[in-house]
Design a protein around this motif. Structure first.
Motif, PDB file in Angstrom:
ATOM      1  N   THR A 180      40.076  48.799  31.908  1.00 58.76           N
ATOM      2  CA  THR A 180      39.965  47.783  32.953  1.00 58.76           C
ATOM      3  C   THR A 180      41.308  47.459  33.629  1.00 58.76           C
ATOM      4  OG1 THR A 180      39.850  46.272  31.067  1.00 58.76           O
ATOM      5  CG2 THR A 180      37.847  46.531  32.357  1.00 58.76           C
ATOM      6  N   ALA A 181      42.416  47.585  32.898  1.00 56.45           N
ATOM      7  CA  ALA A 181      43.702  47.130  33.442  1.00 56.45           C
ATOM      8  C   ALA A 181      44.034  47.711  34.827  1.00 56.45           C
ATOM      9  CB  ALA A 181      44.827  47.406  32.444  1.00 56.45           C
TER      10      ALA A 181
ATOM     11  N   LEU B 290      39.183  37.331  43.502  1.00 54.88           N
ATOM     12  CA  LEU B 290      38.996  37.534  44.936  1.00 54.88           C
ATOM     13  C   LEU B 290      38.467  36.273  45.602  1.00 54.88           C
ATOM     14  CD1 LEU B 290      37.262  41.015  45.432  1.00 54.88           C
ATOM     15  CD2 LEU B 290      39.586  40.363  46.042  1.00 54.88           C
TER      16      LEU B 290
ATOM     17  N   PRO C 121      37.002  46.828  42.702  1.00 55.92           N
ATOM     18  CA  PRO C 121      38.179  46.426  43.488  1.00 55.92           C
ATOM     19  C   PRO C 121      38.783  47.616  44.245  1.00 55.92           C
ATOM     20  CG  PRO C 121      38.266  45.485  41.283  1.00 55.92           C
ATOM     21  CD  PRO C 121      37.174  46.513  41.267  1.00 55.92           C
TER      22      PRO C 121
ATOM     23  N   ASP D 130      43.181  34.190  37.568  1.00 56.21           N
ATOM     24  CA  ASP D 130      44.077  35.356  37.587  1.00 56.21           C
ATOM     25  C   ASP D 130      43.600  36.302  36.484  1.00 56.21           C
ATOM     26  OD1 ASP D 130      46.110  37.070  38.190  1.00 56.21           O
ATOM     27  OD2 ASP D 130      47.740  35.637  37.817  1.00 56.21           O
ATOM     28  N   GLN D 131      44.194  37.488  36.413  1.00 58.04           N
ATOM     29  CA  GLN D 131      43.806  38.463  35.388  1.00 58.04           C
ATOM     30  C   GLN D 131      44.996  38.827  34.519  1.00 58.04           C
ATOM     31  OE1 GLN D 131      42.048  40.877  38.627  1.00 58.04           O
ATOM     32  NE2 GLN D 131      40.612  41.626  37.087  1.00 58.04           N
TER      33      GLN D 131
ATOM     34  N   GLY E 141      36.988  41.145  38.437  1.00 57.57           N
ATOM     35  CA  GLY E 141      37.929  40.653  39.440  1.00 57.57           C
ATOM     36  C   GLY E 141      37.314  39.784  40.524  1.00 57.57           C
TER      37      GLY E 141
ATOM     38  N   GLY F 276      43.087  43.177  32.349  1.00 59.23           N
ATOM     39  CA  GLY F 276      42.341  42.690  33.514  1.00 59.23           C
ATOM     40  C   GLY F 276      41.358  41.571  33.224  1.00 59.23           C
ATOM     41  N   ILE F 277      41.327  41.083  31.981  1.00 64.59           N
ATOM     42  CA  ILE F 277      40.426  39.977  31.648  1.00 64.59           C
ATOM     43  C   ILE F 277      40.932  38.697  32.335  1.00 64.59           C
ATOM     44  CG2 ILE F 277      39.536  38.558  29.731  1.00 64.59           C
ATOM     45  CD1 ILE F 277      38.366  41.471  29.932  1.00 64.59           C
TER      46      ILE F 277
ATOM     47  N   ALA G 274      42.424  45.933  37.906  1.00 66.24           N
ATOM     48  CA  ALA G 274      42.639  44.511  38.202  1.00 66.24           C
ATOM     49  C   ALA G 274      43.061  44.374  39.673  1.00 66.24           C
ATOM     50  CB  ALA G 274      43.702  43.939  37.280  1.00 66.24           C
ATOM     51  N   ILE G 275      42.718  43.221  40.269  1.00 73.84           N
ATOM     52  CA  ILE G 275      42.954  43.020  41.705  1.00 73.84           C
ATOM     53  C   ILE G 275      44.417  43.299  42.089  1.00 73.84           C
ATOM     54  CG2 ILE G 275      42.819  41.342  43.601  1.00 73.84           C
ATOM     55  CD1 ILE G 275      40.082  42.144  42.488  1.00 73.84           C
ATOM     56  N   LYS G 276      45.358  42.761  41.311  1.00 78.15           N
ATOM     57  CA  LYS G 276      46.775  42.936  41.667  1.00 78.15           C
ATOM     58  C   LYS G 276      47.198  44.399  41.625  1.00 78.15           C
ATOM     59  CE  LYS G 276      48.130  39.732  38.849  1.00 78.15           C
ATOM     60  NZ  LYS G 276      48.816  38.828  37.929  1.00 78.15           N
TER      61      LYS G 276
END
Ligand code: HEM
Ligand code: SF4
Lengths: 65, 409
Positions: free
Chosen positions: B112-113, A18, B362, A25-26, A14, A31-32, B116-118
């Motif tokens: 990982t999901a 940031l 995060p 974006d992910q 991430g 989250g990749i 994630a930042i969001k």
């Protein structure tokens, strides 16, 4: 300048999102990261360079085109 | 003869210093002086571990990052030459943090999901509520109070429990066993028993989630076990890794970070007087850099010859990469021993580097930002209620911090 992201290398840290949220974006499912703006405006380039330096997997490249 | 003596530190003939090294009395935030001296001497040093064997230690930020990125180094502690933390640590497998790609990547991508930042940003209001409630309770109770018990430990524990789907009521059990597992000098049997307890606990919990699934992370893993993607043992090990890493690390950052700020009042004042999210975020990065709490050094085994700073390191040799030292490298961070919340510290390696860089970063960042934006503003008179020289520091843990932090206001 063109931004490339080597998806298999990405570890979903991430950090790029940031650092340069206007360019990265992910994916929701894992989250990749992916590039949302492959040719960012000049005023985003410093942030992209920072993302290149900070990416723990060396997955991002900024190339001359 | 060198070989007949007991500890590496007591062996004057060898001139190879033992590792880990002690910090200096009165400098609880700085790396051990012998490590800093090694950095000034050159990019590589030889150090001797508990097993009597010598290993390479990398002192520089740039070299450490390059090696952590190199696919010719292995995080698998069964690789020949791997510098084990402690006797028997090879037996207590805690999942993909000790695996190499492609298996590491396969397992890591299963979890990982939610980091994630969001997704993590969406949790911020709930974490803010937890922080406010804990501070309310602290202010309403007697003083002095131990900040570790009042805020530093419960906040990340509550958060990781909710995310994983672990009942927080069991916190005494898993906090106690986590503490043993990351204690450097715990006996092999003690650590193996704690590991077994945690694996058993997670396995049982996942068994329950097979019949009563929720929308938490563990239920997601259970679904993957049922579809045959993941073995039940791998799933339990991932659960242990996340539970342990999810509360022990952040808790130590909150307590040790608060202590560092109390010892640097001008820096503390910056946070007390601001609600600027940018300054708060920058402060968190600098605290992470300055404190580098995961201080035992990243450990890796070399699978094929590599070169570091002109030195050949051969396949089968082990390397130690202390990120506390990298984060104090003057070439990477000017005036590195100064705590300066306004500097740009984002390139620090407090979360590691390479494919194993912290999965939970995060979440840890967001939790620390919430605490930094809440505690010092709401308790402006916060001060230490003990002599700093008397505080019990975690010199014996693979995660540095304080066992207790008595504060008053
Ligand atoms: C301030 C808090 C934290 C610090 C300083 C920290 C530090 C680290 C470091 C240095 C590593 C790299 C280990 C290596 O290279 O050998 C790591 C890995 C990891 N951390 Fe954290 N961590 C923190 C919080 C968290 C949280 C909150 C979670 C989970 C919710 C977490 C989960 C993990 C996991 C799963 C790994 C292994 C990643 C992999 O091997 O791919 N950490 N952490
Ligand atoms: S910084 Fe690198 S590893 Fe992290 S999400 Fe972006 S591309 Fe992936």
């Amino acid at each position: 300048m063109r931004v490339e992201l080597d998806e298999p290398k990405c570890v979903a840290s991430g950090q790029c999102v940031l650092t340069a949220p206007e360019v990265f974006d992910q994916r929701d499912e894992d989250g990749i990261a992916f590039v949302t703006d492959e040719e960012p405006a000049p005023d985003s380039l410093d942030a992209v360079r920072e993302a290149v330096a900070i990416c723990p997997a060396a997955a991002i490249r900024l190339t001359e085109r | 003869m060198a070989d007949t003596l007991t500890g590496a530190e007591h062996d004057p003939a060898a001139r190879v210093p033992g590792f880990p090294m002690p910090r200096a009395a009165g400098c609880p935030f700085d790396p051990p002086p012998a490590l800093t001296a090694a950095q000034q001497e050159g990019p590589l040093a030889r150090v001797r571990l508990w097993d009597g064997k010598d290993y390479w230690l990398l002192t520089r930020y740039a070299d450490q990052r390059a090696v952590l990125l190199d696919p010719r180094v292995s995080a698998d502690l069964t690789s020949p030459g791997y510098p084990l933390q402690a006797p028997g640590s090879g037996k207590n497998d805690i999942g993909f943090i000790l695996m190499d790609d492609p298996e590491h990547a396969r397992l890591r991508r299963m979890v990982t999901a939610p980091f994630a930042i969001k997704r993590v940003e969406a949790l911020r209001p709930a974490v803010q509520t937890i922080a406010d409630d804990l501070v309310d309770a602290m202010l309403a109770g007697p003083k002095p109070v131990d900040l570790v018990q009042a805020l530093a430990l419960p906040l990340p524990s509550l958060v990781i429990c909710a995310l994983l789907g672990v009942p927080y009521d069991d916190h005494d059990f898993f906090q106690e066993n986590s503490r043993i597992l990351i204690k450097r000098d715990a006996a092999v049997e003690e650590r193996t028993a704690a590991h077994g307890e945690l694996i058993g606990y997670l396995d049982e919990l996942m068994g329950e989630k097979m019949t009563h699934p929720g929308d938490d992370l563990l239920s997601g893993l259970v679904a993957r076990v049922e579809s045959g993607e993941l073995s039940r043992l791998d799933a339990a090990q991932m659960g242990v890794l996340l539970l342990l890493a999810g509360h022990e690390t952040t808790a130590n950052m909150i307590a040790l970070g608060t202590l560092a700020l109390l010892e640097h009042p001008a820096q503390l004042a910056l946070l007390r007087d601001t609600d600027d999210p940018k300054l708060i975020a920058s402060a968190v990065e600098e605290l992470l850099r300055y404190l580098s709490i995961v201080h035992g050094g990243r450990r890796r085994a070399v699978l094929a010859d590599i070169e570091v700073a002109g030195q050949l390191i051969r396949a089968g040799e082990g390397v130690i990469l202390p990120n506390d030292l990298a984060n104090r490298d003057p070439e990477a961070f000017p005036d590195p021993d100064r705590l300066d919340l306004t500097r740009d510290a984002r390139r620090h390696v407090a979360f590691g580097f390479g494919v194993h860089q912290c999965l939970g970063q995060p979440l840890a960042r967001m939790e620390l930002q919430v605490v930094c934006g809440t505690l010092y503003r709401r308790v402006p008179g916060l001060r230490l209620a003990a002599d700093i020289a008397e505080l019990p520091f975690k010199h014996d843990g693979s995660v540095y911090g304080v066992y207790e932090l008595p504060v008053t206001w």
